[in-house]
Design an enzyme around this catalytic site. Sequence first.
Site, mmCIF file in Angstrom:
data_model
loop_
_atom_site.group_PDB
_atom_site.id
_atom_site.type_symbol
_atom_site.label_atom_id
_atom_site.label_comp_id
_atom_site.label_asym_id
_atom_site.label_seq_id
_atom_site.Cartn_x
_atom_site.Cartn_y
_atom_site.Cartn_z
ATOM 1 N N LEU A 1 14.321 4.811 4.312
ATOM 2 C CA LEU A 1 15.707 4.364 4.550
ATOM 3 C C LEU A 1 16.017 4.289 6.035
ATOM 4 C CD1 LEU A 1 17.528 6.513 1.849
ATOM 5 C CD2 LEU A 1 17.162 4.045 1.799
ATOM 6 N N GLY A 2 15.348 5.094 6.793
ATOM 7 C CA GLY A 2 15.627 5.065 8.229
ATOM 8 C C GLY A 2 14.934 6.210 8.924
ATOM 9 N N THR B 1 12.478 11.420 9.169
ATOM 10 C CA THR B 1 12.482 10.136 8.481
ATOM 11 C C THR B 1 13.148 10.360 7.135
ATOM 12 O OG1 THR B 1 10.392 9.679 9.554
ATOM 13 C CG2 THR B 1 10.979 8.250 7.714
ATOM 14 N N VAL B 2 14.026 9.422 6.765
ATOM 15 C CA VAL B 2 14.738 9.577 5.490
ATOM 16 C C VAL B 2 14.157 8.579 4.481
ATOM 17 C CG1 VAL B 2 16.981 9.530 4.345
ATOM 18 C CG2 VAL B 2 16.823 10.298 6.720
ATOM 19 N N GLY C 1 15.481 8.842 12.277
ATOM 20 C CA GLY C 1 16.443 9.289 13.288
ATOM 21 C C GLY C 1 15.778 10.168 14.320
ATOM 22 N N ASN C 2 16.607 10.965 14.970
ATOM 23 C CA ASN C 2 16.093 11.864 15.999
ATOM 24 C C ASN C 2 15.556 13.109 15.315
ATOM 25 O OD1 ASN C 2 17.426 10.128 17.918
ATOM 26 N ND2 ASN C 2 19.301 11.089 17.149
ATOM 27 N N GLY C 3 14.358 13.072 14.897
ATOM 28 C CA GLY C 3 13.807 14.274 14.302
ATOM 29 C C GLY C 3 13.136 14.027 12.974
ATOM 30 N N LYS D 1 15.128 13.806 3.531
ATOM 31 C CA LYS D 1 14.855 13.756 4.975
ATOM 32 C C LYS D 1 13.668 14.651 5.268
ATOM 33 C CE LYS D 1 17.317 13.758 9.285
ATOM 34 N NZ LYS D 1 18.652 13.649 9.834
ATOM 35 N N ASP E 1 27.448 16.683 15.034
ATOM 36 C CA ASP E 1 26.721 15.411 15.151
ATOM 37 C C ASP E 1 27.490 14.284 14.453
ATOM 38 O OD1 ASP E 1 24.691 13.835 16.053
ATOM 39 O OD2 ASP E 1 23.206 14.476 14.579
HETATM 40 P P1 ATP Z 1 20.084 11.845 13.479
HETATM 41 O O1 ATP Z 1 18.680 12.254 13.215
HETATM 42 O O2 ATP Z 1 20.554 12.204 14.818
HETATM 43 O O3 ATP Z 1 21.034 12.253 12.396
HETATM 44 P P2 ATP Z 1 20.274 9.226 12.364
HETATM 45 O O4 ATP Z 1 21.483 9.639 11.597
HETATM 46 O O5 ATP Z 1 20.288 7.853 12.944
HETATM 47 O O6 ATP Z 1 20.045 10.227 13.524
HETATM 48 P P3 ATP Z 1 18.674 10.067 10.136
HETATM 49 O O7 ATP Z 1 19.658 11.145 9.874
HETATM 50 O O8 ATP Z 1 17.237 10.430 10.130
HETATM 51 O O9 ATP Z 1 18.974 9.331 11.514
HETATM 52 O O10 ATP Z 1 18.924 8.943 9.065
HETATM 53 C C1 ATP Z 1 18.234 7.719 9.148
HETATM 54 C C2 ATP Z 1 18.938 6.696 8.291
HETATM 55 O O11 ATP Z 1 18.713 7.022 6.920
HETATM 56 C C3 ATP Z 1 20.445 6.687 8.440
HETATM 57 O O12 ATP Z 1 20.822 5.875 9.514
HETATM 58 C C4 ATP Z 1 20.895 6.144 7.114
HETATM 59 O O13 ATP Z 1 20.933 4.741 7.173
HETATM 60 C C5 ATP Z 1 19.818 6.604 6.152
HETATM 61 N N1 ATP Z 1 20.284 7.741 5.339
HETATM 62 C C6 ATP Z 1 20.349 9.036 5.699
HETATM 63 N N2 ATP Z 1 20.795 9.816 4.706
HETATM 64 C C7 ATP Z 1 21.050 8.980 3.669
HETATM 65 C C8 ATP Z 1 21.564 9.165 2.325
HETATM 66 N N3 ATP Z 1 21.909 10.377 1.868
HETATM 67 N N4 ATP Z 1 21.710 8.076 1.545
HETATM 68 C C9 ATP Z 1 21.374 6.854 2.013
HETATM 69 N N5 ATP Z 1 20.893 6.609 3.244
HETATM 70 C C10 ATP Z 1 20.727 7.655 4.073
HETATM 71 MG MG MG Z 2 21.620 11.289 10.397
#
Ligand code: ATP
Ligand code: MG
Length: 447
Positions: free
Chosen positions: A171-172, A178-179, A174-176, A194, A282
């Site tokens: 899904l994405g 992968t979701v 982030g900083n730390g 995550k 955050d």
């Molecule tokens: P950070 O690590 O600082 O929170 P971030 O929010 O950009 O940065 P992630 O938290 O790893 O990165 O999330 C990556 C992406 O995954 C998000 O931008 C979002 O689009 C998707 N995502 C995260 N959690 C969910 C969820 N519960 N349901 C659907 N999509 C999600």
């Molecule tokens: Mg996030």
Amino acid sequence: MIILSLNNHFVMDAEAIVIRIKTPSGDMDSSVDFPSLLNFNDLLAAIRDVMPEATVTAFEYEDEVGDRITVRSDDELKAMLSYYCNTMNEQRMNGLLPDPLQIFPRAGKTPGIRNIHGLKVNTRTNPNSDCSHTVPDSIANNSLKKSSAELKRILTNGQINAQDIHYQEQLGHGNGGTVYKAYHVLGKRVLAVKVIPLDITVELQKQIMSELEILYKCDSPYIITFFSAFFVENRISICTEFMDGGSLDVYKRIPEHVLGRIAVAVVKGLTYLWSLKILHRDVKPSNMLVNTRGQVKLCDFGVSTQLVNSIAKTYVGTNAYMAPERISGEQYGIHADVWSVGISFMELALGMFPYPQIQKNQGSLMPLQLLQCIVDEDPPVPPVGQFSEKFDHFVTQCMRRHPKERPAPNNLMDHAFIVQYNDGNAEVVSMWVCRCLEERRAQLGHV
Ligand code: ATP
Ligand code: MG
């Protein structure tokens, strides 16, 4: 069999589904050949046909955590069908036979309007159902509630095992971490997992797990539901509710009447966290999630100091949504979250980060010196005349340079912008999310 009316506007995949109407005298299964053409009034009329003794004005379905969602309009029906089709697809992809879509009529006692739409319903009681005999509504509902409560208990006791999770798409990142979108076979539900690689000692792992305990207690419609967390080797997996609309960072330029309802949910979510003495730490658009039911929920709040510190050791940079006092390393509190609300909503309204001199390419972490202007300069204000006075006032107050001048938590809910949109109208957000997702799908289809 429900014979469908062709007079509505839904656009969904045309695939037959089975709707199970849960009535006090048993289950009524109806197959719907073209769910995309189903409308609320026709379905309501079909329900009234099988429950002529009651006044049915709405019905409910259950979401993945067993909460009942009411359907009263075409748009809410559309959101329900979209949710169900996703669940059905997940079940199929995991080799399971899809469960029927169960709906629970909300009934009064006086006689209702009869079937004016001429729908025909198969009133044969479903032989495979546990409720095929006459079961009083209250008992049937109790046992259902109990089973979903039981499921919730099992899940929230940390009993999701790594081997029961089927990972699907990413899904994405982030900083730390992968979701991933994933399917939990035992719980029969879609999850967002995550996965964060962490090279830490077992002692620290234990400390993180105990710090995460508080998440089991978080119970708010504005906070993402936490199911479980576990370590496998040097990776922690955090399993939460999946939000089918994703995060707000990819929407951009959100119209004010939608943004207002989102702001109400964000303020309520934060107020809830603050009441538990948790600072979010955050707040930013990528940590605000939406779904096609119009719900808005916060995620990724810093409940575990150890987890936050361990991630920070791997990822260098400063978060661009941080309040000036945090950037300059001073002490901070709730007011720092309030700043982040202001800068996030200004970005979501403008469709760009409010400091034009700060170019955010990927993610929100930046070299500290690039963020120095947030500390040194006057906070940005929205361009004159583009948004309402209430919105302008809301974001500028949240982004006051001095923390104490920002609205206190109890003043946030009373702000005119929040009061104006605190009407519980999830349909506005739901329609907007559905429309944006459709547009995105259409764009992808044209590539
Ligand atoms: P950070 O690590 O600082 O929170 P971030 O929010 O950009 O940065 P992630 O938290 O790893 O990165 O999330 C990556 C992406 O995954 C998000 O931008 C979002 O689009 C998707 N995502 C995260 N959690 C969910 C969820 N519960 N349901 C659907 N999509 C999600
Ligand atoms: Mg996030």
